[in-house]
Scaffold this motif. Structure first.
Motif, PDB file in Angstrom:
ATOM      1  N   GLN A 101       0.411  11.660  -7.141  1.00 53.10           N
ATOM      2  CA  GLN A 101       1.343  12.007  -6.066  1.00 53.10           C
ATOM      3  C   GLN A 101       2.783  11.870  -6.531  1.00 53.10           C
ATOM      4  O   GLN A 101       3.637  12.731  -6.233  1.00 53.10           O
ATOM      5  CB  GLN A 101       1.092  11.099  -4.856  1.00 53.10           C
ATOM      6  N   GLU A 102       3.087  10.809  -7.259  1.00 55.34           N
ATOM      7  CA  GLU A 102       4.448  10.621  -7.753  1.00 55.34           C
ATOM      8  C   GLU A 102       4.823  11.695  -8.775  1.00 55.34           C
ATOM      9  O   GLU A 102       5.953  12.160  -8.815  1.00 55.34           O
ATOM     10  CB  GLU A 102       4.600   9.223  -8.366  1.00 55.34           C
ATOM     11  N   SER A 147      -4.454   7.906  -8.159  1.00 52.63           N
ATOM     12  CA  SER A 147      -4.054   8.812  -7.080  1.00 52.63           C
ATOM     13  C   SER A 147      -2.570   8.668  -6.757  1.00 52.63           C
ATOM     14  O   SER A 147      -1.872   9.662  -6.527  1.00 52.63           O
ATOM     15  CB  SER A 147      -4.882   8.543  -5.823  1.00 52.63           C
ATOM     16  N   VAL A 148      -2.093   7.433  -6.727  1.00 53.03           N
ATOM     17  CA  VAL A 148      -0.665   7.194  -6.492  1.00 53.03           C
ATOM     18  C   VAL A 148       0.163   7.873  -7.578  1.00 53.03           C
ATOM     19  O   VAL A 148       1.177   8.528  -7.302  1.00 53.03           O
ATOM     20  CB  VAL A 148      -0.359   5.679  -6.450  1.00 53.03           C
ATOM     21  N   TRP A 149      -0.280   7.731  -8.809  1.00 57.46           N
ATOM     22  CA  TRP A 149       0.449   8.334  -9.932  1.00 57.46           C
ATOM     23  C   TRP A 149       0.519   9.858  -9.812  1.00 57.46           C
ATOM     24  O   TRP A 149       1.577  10.450 -10.028  1.00 57.46           O
ATOM     25  CB  TRP A 149      -0.212   7.941 -11.247  1.00 57.46           C
ATOM     26  N   ALA A 167       2.692  -0.238  -6.810  1.00 61.43           N
ATOM     27  CA  ALA A 167       1.270   0.003  -6.511  1.00 61.43           C
ATOM     28  C   ALA A 167       0.374  -0.724  -7.497  1.00 61.43           C
ATOM     29  O   ALA A 167      -0.651  -1.314  -7.113  1.00 61.43           O
ATOM     30  CB  ALA A 167       0.990   1.509  -6.551  1.00 61.43           C
ATOM     31  N   ARG A 193       7.722   3.081  -8.057  1.00 61.62           N
ATOM     32  CA  ARG A 193       6.654   3.167  -7.075  1.00 61.62           C
ATOM     33  C   ARG A 193       5.286   2.902  -7.714  1.00 61.62           C
ATOM     34  O   ARG A 193       4.425   2.240  -7.127  1.00 61.62           O
ATOM     35  CB  ARG A 193       6.675   4.541  -6.399  1.00 61.62           C
ATOM     36  N   VAL A 194       5.102   3.424  -8.909  1.00 61.92           N
ATOM     37  CA  VAL A 194       3.845   3.179  -9.614  1.00 61.92           C
ATOM     38  C   VAL A 194       3.717   1.692  -9.966  1.00 61.92           C
ATOM     39  O   VAL A 194       2.629   1.109  -9.864  1.00 61.92           O
ATOM     40  CB  VAL A 194       3.770   4.055 -10.887  1.00 61.92           C
ATOM     41  N   SER A 206      -7.522   4.422  -7.150  1.00 62.94           N
ATOM     42  CA  SER A 206      -6.438   4.507  -6.173  1.00 62.94           C
ATOM     43  C   SER A 206      -5.078   4.523  -6.869  1.00 62.94           C
ATOM     44  O   SER A 206      -4.164   5.255  -6.468  1.00 62.94           O
ATOM     45  CB  SER A 206      -6.513   3.327  -5.192  1.00 62.94           C
TER      46      SER A 206
END
Length: 246
Positions: A216-217, A212-214, A238, A234-235, A209
């Motif tokens: 997207q950023e 996945s965040v990374w 998260a 943001r990373v 997960s």
């Protein structure tokens, strides 16, 4: 460099090998630079490479494959995946078009190989200089931001590769590879090393997960919607939440 584990795509036809342009040598009939005739070159090694005699990859095959990947990356860094025309890649790498198709039956196979090369560089960097932050989240962020810096040195290439992997229907190992890197970074105790095989299902999901965040950023940075500092923040948030229990 990448990308959560997923089957991504628009069309099943994207998986089919592209046929060489009319008049060019057919992959099955062309004679490889290593001297193997079509009857001996049917077997392929890992990632589409023709197998050498006895299943051992020859040095010349390895060097030829590396030239092809470097040529493709150089073209993509200036003109995106559209510039990675198979004939152009073959000319730049100094190989016959039929030889290129034996190593990489389609453009997507070539894109995957270029991304794999980027992961190899990242993994080598982490082995030489492991992250030293005090927390699992801090070490994971170190890994992800190193990957970001490496990709953003060639933003055209990064954009082309990530978009291609998102849009094409292909199973890639990059989600597992990034998850494995994050799991290894999360645990920093002597003799205790997490891998995708030894981690619990929950740990693997949480690390995946974060990956996945990374991604997207990174896409938001490439689109100009996020600065490096905003993406990192943001990373970090998260990672603090997802890896709190490691």
């Amino acid at each position: 460099m990448r990308v959560p584990r997923t089957t991504i795509g628009a069309s099943a036809a994207a998986r089919a090998p592209h046929a060489p342009p009319p008049g060019s040598p057919r992959p099955a009939a062309a004679k490889g630079a290593s001297g193997a005739t079509k009857g001996a070159s049917g077997a392929r090694g890992a990632q589409g490479e023709p197998a050498a005699a006895g299943g051992v990859r020859s040095r010349s095959q390895h060097q030829r494959r590396k030239r092809i990947i470097q040529a493709a990356a150089a073209l993509a860094s200036r003109g995106g995946v559209e510039a990675m025309q198979m004939r152009t890649v073959a000319e730049r790498a100094g190989v016959a078009l039929g030889t290129l198709y034996r190593y990489f039956p389609s453009k997507m196979d070539l894109v995957v190989a270029v991304v794999s090369e980027e992961f190899d560089l990242l993994e080598g960097s982490i082995e030489r200089r492991p992250p030293s932050a005090a927390t699992p989240a801090g070490r994971a962020v170190d890994v992800l931001m190193r990957a970001t810096r490496g990709l953003m040195r060639e933003p055209e290439l990064a954009d082309a590769l990530i978009r291609s992997l998102i849009m094409a229907e292909v199973d890639t190992p990059f989600g597992d590879r990034m998850t494995g890197l994050l799991l290894r970074a999360a645990v920093d105790r002597p003799g205790d090393r997490l891998t995708t095989e030894t981690a619990t299902e929950e740990q693997a999901i949480l690390a995946g997960s974060l990956s996945s965040v990374w991604v997207q950023e990174l896409l938001e940075m490439l689109r100009g919607r996020r600065t490096h500092e905003q993406a990192q923040r943001r990373v970090e948030i998260a990672a603090d939440r997802l890896l709190a229990g490691f």
